[in-house]
Design an enzyme around this catalytic site. Structure first.
Site, PDB file in Angstrom:
ATOM      1  N   GLU A 226     -11.236   4.413  -0.317  1.00  0.00           N
ATOM      2  CA  GLU A 226     -11.540   4.793   1.059  1.00  0.00           C
ATOM      3  C   GLU A 226     -12.363   6.084   1.156  1.00  0.00           C
ATOM      4  OE1 GLU A 226      -8.483   3.908  -0.081  1.00  0.00           O
ATOM      5  OE2 GLU A 226      -6.961   5.427   0.324  1.00  0.00           O
TER       6      GLU A 226
ATOM      7  N   LYS B  79       2.174   3.546  -5.933  1.00  0.00           N
ATOM      8  CA  LYS B  79       1.639   2.497  -6.795  1.00  0.00           C
ATOM      9  C   LYS B  79       2.648   2.006  -7.835  1.00  0.00           C
ATOM     10  CE  LYS B  79      -1.352   3.327  -3.960  1.00  0.00           C
ATOM     11  NZ  LYS B  79      -1.270   2.515  -2.715  1.00  0.00           N
TER      12      LYS B  79
ATOM     13  N   ASP C 196      -3.435  -3.058  -2.246  1.00  0.00           N
ATOM     14  CA  ASP C 196      -4.541  -2.092  -2.211  1.00  0.00           C
ATOM     15  C   ASP C 196      -4.483  -1.181  -3.445  1.00  0.00           C
ATOM     16  OD1 ASP C 196      -6.775  -0.754  -1.254  1.00  0.00           O
ATOM     17  OD2 ASP C 196      -5.608   0.654  -0.040  1.00  0.00           O
ATOM     18  N   ASN C 197      -5.608  -0.554  -3.740  1.00  0.00           N
ATOM     19  CA  ASN C 197      -5.697   0.492  -4.785  1.00  0.00           C
ATOM     20  C   ASN C 197      -5.323  -0.014  -6.169  1.00  0.00           C
ATOM     21  OD1 ASN C 197      -4.223   2.056  -2.150  1.00  0.00           O
ATOM     22  ND2 ASN C 197      -6.170   2.872  -2.878  1.00  0.00           N
TER      23      ASN C 197
ATOM     24  N   ASP D 156       0.843  -1.210   0.000  1.00  0.00           N
ATOM     25  CA  ASP D 156       0.000   0.000   0.000  1.00  0.00           C
ATOM     26  C   ASP D 156       0.870   1.249   0.000  1.00  0.00           C
ATOM     27  OD1 ASP D 156      -2.345   1.467  -0.031  1.00  0.00           O
ATOM     28  OD2 ASP D 156      -2.631   1.377   2.137  1.00  0.00           O
TER      29      ASP D 156
HETATM   30  N1  SAM Z   1      -1.319   1.480   4.591  1.00  0.00           N
HETATM   31  C1  SAM Z   1      -1.756   2.760   5.114  1.00  0.00           C
HETATM   32  C2  SAM Z   1      -3.156   2.607   5.656  1.00  0.00           C
HETATM   33  O1  SAM Z   1      -3.992   2.001   4.975  1.00  0.00           O
HETATM   34  O2  SAM Z   1      -3.407   3.099   6.763  1.00  0.00           O
HETATM   35  C3  SAM Z   1      -1.735   3.840   4.056  1.00  0.00           C
HETATM   36  C4  SAM Z   1      -0.421   3.991   3.332  1.00  0.00           C
HETATM   37  S1  SAM Z   1      -0.368   5.406   2.240  1.00  0.00           S
HETATM   38  C5  SAM Z   1      -1.533   5.002   1.022  1.00  0.00           C
HETATM   39  C6  SAM Z   1       1.190   5.179   1.395  1.00  0.00           C
HETATM   40  C7  SAM Z   1       2.412   5.481   2.247  1.00  0.00           C
HETATM   41  O3  SAM Z   1       3.540   4.847   1.647  1.00  0.00           O
HETATM   42  C8  SAM Z   1       2.781   6.948   2.373  1.00  0.00           C
HETATM   43  O4  SAM Z   1       2.829   7.289   3.731  1.00  0.00           O
HETATM   44  C9  SAM Z   1       4.166   7.072   1.734  1.00  0.00           C
HETATM   45  O5  SAM Z   1       5.009   7.984   2.392  1.00  0.00           O
HETATM   46  C10 SAM Z   1       4.681   5.658   1.851  1.00  0.00           C
HETATM   47  N2  SAM Z   1       5.623   5.241   0.795  1.00  0.00           N
HETATM   48  C11 SAM Z   1       5.477   5.408  -0.533  1.00  0.00           C
HETATM   49  N3  SAM Z   1       6.470   4.824  -1.229  1.00  0.00           N
HETATM   50  C12 SAM Z   1       7.275   4.245  -0.297  1.00  0.00           C
HETATM   51  C13 SAM Z   1       8.464   3.486  -0.382  1.00  0.00           C
HETATM   52  N4  SAM Z   1       9.009   3.186  -1.571  1.00  0.00           N
HETATM   53  N5  SAM Z   1       9.036   3.046   0.762  1.00  0.00           N
HETATM   54  C14 SAM Z   1       8.470   3.353   1.960  1.00  0.00           C
HETATM   55  N6  SAM Z   1       7.332   4.061   2.104  1.00  0.00           N
HETATM   56  C15 SAM Z   1       6.740   4.506   0.995  1.00  0.00           C
HETATM   57 MG    MG Z   2      -4.339   2.307  -0.052  1.00  0.00          MG
END
Ligand code: SAM
Ligand code: MG
Length: 221
Positions: free
Chosen positions: A199, A144, A169-170, A141
């Site tokens: 969501e 993407k 997800d997504n 998650d």
């Molecule tokens: N899983 C969480 C929830 O449902 O409560 C939501 C996660 S949110 C959609 C995506 C998160 O992934 C963001 O906080 C972003 O900073 C982090 N993120 C994106 N790419 C990443 C990566 N390559 N490594 C670590 N974190 C990453």
């Molecule tokens: Mg998501």
């Protein structure tokens, strides 16, 4: 000084959720996101699907990529067997800091490790850092465009075993076309789609559950 959305979400948790009660933390976040500010948590509708996949998998080792404020980490961890821990990876230190406090409020701090950094840097270190051989359950998650490179990295690091379940997800909104194409055409996985909504909205979205069958053959065609 202005606060950030994660800080406001944390404040709503501290004010409205009962300490040590994960379900009330989940409810407080869902209420905040439905009535005050949208945020990118998996949410209640897809969260129920996540819950059922976690329960049927009953994993001993769990990895989440993308922690954000810790909503899905709380959802997953509250359902884990007593000895199981969640490792969750977040590259944004401010989000990781909020997530640790949300997880603490839910009373789950001893069962969750919030790792700060990029998934691509941390996946290869799981064996060395945690003595992990394989993950029984992986929740994707994060951003993407990272789903595909990171599933391949998990395979290359031999972190998936026969029966490991990957839930993404997504896969419709914002969408992960390269990942879906890879996982659905790959004979090493059995994959199915769960339709739902993005969501806290009526926009179509869904989750893809893919069971790793062990390394068998190459890609179809
Ligand atoms: N899983 C969480 C929830 O449902 O409560 C939501 C996660 S949110 C959609 C995506 C998160 O992934 C963001 O906080 C972003 O900073 C982090 N993120 C994106 N790419 C990443 C990566 N390559 N490594 C670590 N974190 C990453
Ligand atoms: Mg998501």
């Amino acid at each position: 000084t202005r606060t950030t959305r994660p800080q406001r979400l944390l404040r709503a948790v501290i004010i409205n959720a009962v300490r040590g009660d994960p379900d009330s933390v989940i409810r407080a976040i869902d209420h905040f996101c439905k009535h005050t500010e949208w945020a990118m948590n998996i949410g209640d509708e897809k969260g129920a699907i996540l819950d059922s996949v976690v329960m049927e998998t009953s994993p001993s080792t769990v990895l989440e990529l993308g922690t954000y404020c810790g909503y899905s980490a709380v959802r997953i961890t509250r359902l884990l067997p007593p000895s199981t821990r969640l490792i969750t990876v977040e590259m944004n230190p401010d989000y990781a800091c909020v997530a640790r406090q949300v997880i603490q409020h839910a009373g789950l701090q001893d069962k969750v490790c919030v790792l700060e950094g990029q998934s691509a840097d941390l996946i290869p270190k799981m064996a060395e850092m945690f003595g992990i051989q394989t993950f029984d359950f992986v929740f994707l998650d994060h951003w993407k465009d990272r789903y595909l490179p990171d599933i391949r990295l998990l395979e290359d690091c031999s972190l998936l075993a026969q029966g490991s379940v990957v839930l993404a997800d997504n896969v419709v909104c914002p969408g992960t076309p390269d990942y879906l194409n890879y996982i659905r055409s790959n004979l090493n996985y059995r994959s199915r789609f769960y339709q739902a909504h993005l969501e806290y909205t009526r926009v179509l979205d869904g989750l893809e559950k893919s069971e790793y069958l062990g390394c068998r053959q190459g890609k179809r065609q």
